[in-house]
Scaffold this motif. Structure first.
Motif, PDB file in Angstrom:
ATOM      1  N   UNK A 175      44.630  50.264  66.219  1.00  0.00           N
ATOM      2  CA  UNK A 175      45.489  50.742  67.123  1.00  0.00           C
ATOM      3  C   UNK A 175      45.146  52.179  67.817  1.00  0.00           C
ATOM      4  N   UNK A 176      44.577  52.978  66.836  1.00  0.00           N
ATOM      5  CA  UNK A 176      44.166  54.257  67.112  1.00  0.00           C
ATOM      6  C   UNK A 176      42.786  54.217  68.028  1.00  0.00           C
ATOM      7  N   UNK A 177      42.361  53.179  68.123  1.00  0.00           N
ATOM      8  CA  UNK A 177      40.834  52.910  68.742  1.00  0.00           C
ATOM      9  C   UNK A 177      39.819  52.319  68.004  1.00  0.00           C
ATOM     10  N   UNK A 178      38.509  52.315  68.421  1.00  0.00           N
ATOM     11  CA  UNK A 178      37.475  51.560  67.686  1.00  0.00           C
ATOM     12  C   UNK A 178      36.552  52.314  67.017  1.00  0.00           C
ATOM     13  N   UNK A 179      36.157  51.843  65.943  1.00  0.00           N
ATOM     14  CA  UNK A 179      35.065  52.531  65.150  1.00  0.00           C
ATOM     15  C   UNK A 179      33.956  51.792  64.931  1.00  0.00           C
ATOM     16  N   UNK A 180      32.815  52.624  64.727  1.00  0.00           N
ATOM     17  CA  UNK A 180      31.457  51.915  64.326  1.00  0.00           C
ATOM     18  C   UNK A 180      30.960  52.607  63.163  1.00  0.00           C
ATOM     19  N   UNK A 181      30.663  51.910  62.122  1.00  0.00           N
ATOM     20  CA  UNK A 181      30.059  52.678  60.884  1.00  0.00           C
ATOM     21  C   UNK A 181      28.564  52.337  61.157  1.00  0.00           C
ATOM     22  N   UNK A 182      27.862  53.668  60.995  1.00  0.00           N
ATOM     23  CA  UNK A 182      26.263  53.662  60.909  1.00  0.00           C
ATOM     24  C   UNK A 182      25.935  54.537  59.870  1.00  0.00           C
ATOM     25  N   UNK A 183      25.181  54.121  58.880  1.00  0.00           N
ATOM     26  CA  UNK A 183      24.677  54.905  57.698  1.00  0.00           C
ATOM     27  C   UNK A 183      25.966  55.569  57.016  1.00  0.00           C
ATOM     28  N   UNK A 184      26.843  54.927  56.867  1.00  0.00           N
ATOM     29  CA  UNK A 184      28.006  55.480  55.985  1.00  0.00           C
ATOM     30  C   UNK A 184      28.876  56.351  56.778  1.00  0.00           C
ATOM     31  N   UNK A 185      28.602  56.862  57.807  1.00  0.00           N
ATOM     32  CA  UNK A 185      29.573  57.577  58.768  1.00  0.00           C
ATOM     33  C   UNK A 185      30.185  56.846  59.704  1.00  0.00           C
ATOM     34  N   UNK A 186      31.517  57.077  59.827  1.00  0.00           N
ATOM     35  CA  UNK A 186      32.417  56.148  60.859  1.00  0.00           C
ATOM     36  C   UNK A 186      32.516  56.842  62.162  1.00  0.00           C
ATOM     37  N   UNK A 187      32.349  56.288  63.155  1.00  0.00           N
ATOM     38  CA  UNK A 187      32.163  56.915  64.495  1.00  0.00           C
ATOM     39  C   UNK A 187      33.277  56.581  65.285  1.00  0.00           C
ATOM     40  N   UNK A 188      34.427  57.473  65.883  1.00  0.00           N
ATOM     41  CA  UNK A 188      35.190  56.775  66.919  1.00  0.00           C
ATOM     42  C   UNK A 188      34.714  56.670  68.266  1.00  0.00           C
ATOM     43  N   UNK A 189      34.741  55.507  68.717  1.00  0.00           N
ATOM     44  CA  UNK A 189      33.906  55.272  69.958  1.00  0.00           C
ATOM     45  C   UNK A 189      34.764  53.784  70.410  1.00  0.00           C
ATOM     46  N   UNK A 190      34.018  53.341  71.498  1.00  0.00           N
ATOM     47  CA  UNK A 190      34.545  52.015  72.253  1.00  0.00           C
ATOM     48  C   UNK A 190      33.447  50.908  72.079  1.00  0.00           C
ATOM     49  N   UNK A 191      34.161  49.683  71.624  1.00  0.00           N
ATOM     50  CA  UNK A 191      33.246  48.702  71.391  1.00  0.00           C
ATOM     51  C   UNK A 191      33.354  47.835  72.735  1.00  0.00           C
TER      52      UNK A 191
END
Lengths: 514, 124
Positions: free
Chosen positions: B24-40
């Motif tokens: 609900x708060x937005x999209x996340x993408x995880x790369x190499x262990x770090x979770x980024x707030x972003x749009x999918x």
């Protein structure tokens, strides 16, 4: 006949041909929301600048009832003109004449104007609106397409080539636009596909509408075949005019300079970037704080939006900007993004446009779908394109520059002339979380409280490595600069790079991974 | 949409429990262990997750018509043996055994039209 009579005769002949496919066909064209071919040319070019050639060309086909059938201009209009005094060669297929179908003489008119464009060293604009090959002309029609593709290829990197899809462009015909530099599409009007919905239904049993198969939105968002998407023909023509203002006539010239202007937005560059490395921002907002007049002309806005490409001006000079877009997919490089950036980099390099690269990416996108789609060979395109480019290359590392992504985004190692980094830059193999988890795996596992130990190690790694100074100490970057100094540093770097020359070993051509 | 919809990854070091997640708060993408707030973007959401393919299941790679059956259930086949012929794209296409084994079942009949992906035969 007196000269007066002969002139009258000429005017009568011109009137017959310029009437195109006749009133009924023209009414149908207009009713479907399209301009006629001649009106399109007039709308794109400066007023009264269009000069038409080969008006009286006629087809020679005698088969299938074609003998004696008059086709005005053989279904295509060709000529020269200017856009804001910038000379261009142009052709427009006329759908009102035999559906704009391509026969041998139709193709000959196109190849003739292409040859002109090459000799004159001016851009070529092609307006496509055609039902496809003229079946009655058989293999001659195919020959026509082939001769166009051949010239598109020879002209690539010599003169800018622009394709405007304003109607159907189906079957083999799609490959001429595909070989050109920029493809424009318009909602509801453009249709591009190799095999139409009918064939797909017959052969594969799959039902799909023309719009869903190859409409403007599909080409602009999904396939990446189109570079510019517009809601109307008028908007499309405005985009073409704008594009032409950024590019040179040919590969021996530079783009025309404009009067230098400061950015219009009063916004501070530093304010755009969130402090937390995992929070997004729109890289286009950042571009507008450094570009002349805060102007940015984006290309392929809707496709592979995780990378942003386009033209802007710095102190009046055109630059090509490539920037990771943290707002979409965290700005990762993937198959589409690599493809998109690589083609743009090669365009800029071919046409003497300096490259400015803005870096903030976590790396390449993980996933089986990416690996299977060939992220290795597609990802290699961006490395190739940057390494190959000899135009001035200036890179600014804003925040994250991790691993292969750091190398790919025009690092010093790929021949960047100047690499600047903000104090917020993190130039490292990977993000602190990932790196700490791998390097300190044993310590974390052996700790009484592994979670606390992990956090401690992440902080330790972050403090030591998540900065630009290790790269600076090794000379991989040239200067650590404040965000507000970015525009000034870029302008200076480009100014001193004006006479840059790089000598490469002689070869016929490279073998890039495509 | 929950995490499963967008594809899970399991790193040996448990770097991340997922690749992408929409909340609900937005999209996340995880790369190499770090979770980024972003749009999918939609194209990313529509990608098909990889499924391990069982090569003993022989499926139609293109739609077509079954014109001949060349093996019977229970028959032993070598790898590369022709199992059946599918007419598609104006060609008679032989469907070959992807591995050696015994024909467990044939799921189609001569004359049957099959869409892409139809289970044609099973080996064991």
């Amino acid at each position: 006949m007196t000269l007066g009579k002969k002139i009258q005769d000429l005017l009568a002949r011109v009137a017959r041909v310029t009437a195109g496919g006749g009133e009924k066909a023209i009414r149908k064209q207009v009713a479907s929301g399209k301009l006629t071919a001649r009106d399109r040319i007039r709308a794109i070019l400066d007023e009264d600048s269009f000069h038409e050639y080969d008006l009286f060309v006629e087809h020679k086909c005698k088969d299938f009832g074609m003998d004696g059938k008059q086709l005005a201009g053989d279904g295509v209009i060709t000529g020269t003109g200017t856009i804001e005094s910038f000379p261009v060669c142009i052709f427009a297929q006329d759908f009102t004449v035999a559906g704009g179908s391509l026969g041998l003489m139709h193709a000959r008119k196109i190849t003739k104007i292409m040859d002109h464009a090459m000799k004159l060293g001016v851009p070529l604009i092609g307006i496509n609106d055609s039902g496809g090959a003229r079946i009655q002309e058989g293999v001659n029609s195919l020959a026509g397409y082939g001769e166009i593709f051949y010239r598109n290829t020879l002209a690539s990197g010599v003169i800018p080539q622009i394709s405007v899809i304003l109607g159907p462009c189906a079957g083999g015909a799609v490959y001429s636009p595909a070989l050109t530099d920029f493809v424009f599409v318009v909602e509801g009007i453009s249709k591009m596909f190799i095999t139409g919905p009918e064939v797909i239904k017959t052969v594969l049993g799959e039902e799909i509408t023309m719009e869903d198969l190859g409409g403007a939105r599909v080409q602009a968002e999904i396939s990446g075949n189109a570079h510019f998407y517009a809601d109307s023909e008028a908007e499309c023509f405005a985009q073409i005019k704008r594009l032409v203002s950024y590019i040179p006539w040919n590969n021996r010239k530079k783009p025309n300079p404009f009067p230098p202007r400061p950015p219009r937005t009063g916004q501070l560059t530093a304010r755009i970037i969130p402090a937390e490395v995992n929070q997004p921002f729109d890289v286009r907002d950042l571009i507008r704080t450094i570009s002349d007049d805060s102007d940015f002309f984006e290309i392929q806005e809707h496709w592979a939006a995780n990378i942003v490409i386009g033209f802007a001006r710095l102190h009046g000079e055109t630059v090509g900007i490539v920037g990771n877009q943290p707002l979409v997919l965290a700005g990762v490089l993937d198959v589409d993004a690599s493809d998109k950036a690589a083609r743009f980099i090669r365009f800029c390099d071919a046409f003497n446009i300096p490259l400015v690269t803005l870096v903030d990416l976590p790396g390449y996108l993980p996933g089986a779908d990416q690996e299977h789609a060939g992220v290795i060979r597609h990802g290699a395109k961006i490395l190739y394109a940057y390494s190959e480019a000899t135009v001035p290359k200036v890179t600014v590392i804003l925040r994250k520059a991790y691993g292969g992504g750091y190398i790919a985004m025009c690092s010093r190692h790929l021949g960047a002339d100047f690499v600047f980094a903000w104090p917020s830059a993190e130039i490292a193999v990977m993000g602190s979380e990932g790196a700490a988890n791998i390097i300190f795996r044993k310590e974390i596992a052996a700790a009484d409280d592994p979670a606390a130990m992990r956090q401690l190690k992440i902080r330790e790694y972050s403090e030591k490595f998540a900065n630009p100074y290790i790269a600076a100490a090794n000379g991989h970057i040239d200067a650590v600069i404040q965000p507000e100094e970015t525009r000034e540093y870029l302008i200076h770097a480009l100014e001193v790079s004006q006479r840059k020359s790089e000598v490469r070993p002689e070869r016929k051509h490279g073998v890039p991974p495509f | 949409m929950d995490a499963e919809d967008l594809g899970q990854i399991h790193d040996p070091d448990k770097l991340s429990a997922y690749l992408a997640r929409s909340t609900d708060a937005g999209d996340n993408l995880c790369v190499d262990g770090t979770t980024y707030r972003t749009q999918l973007p939609p194209k990313f959401r529509r990608r098909k997750p990889y499924v391990l393919h069982d090569q003993r299941e022989v499926r139609a790679r293109i739609p077509g018509t079954i014109v001949r059956l060349l093996v019977r259930p229970g028959q032993e086949v070598e790898r590369g043996r022709q199992l059946l012929i599918v007419e598609a794209m104006k060609m008679q296409n032989a469907v070959l055994a992807p591995c050696a084994g015994r024909v467990k079942a044939i799921h189609v009949e001569v004359g049957q039209q099959v869409p892409k992906g139809t289970l044609l035969a099973e080996l064991e």
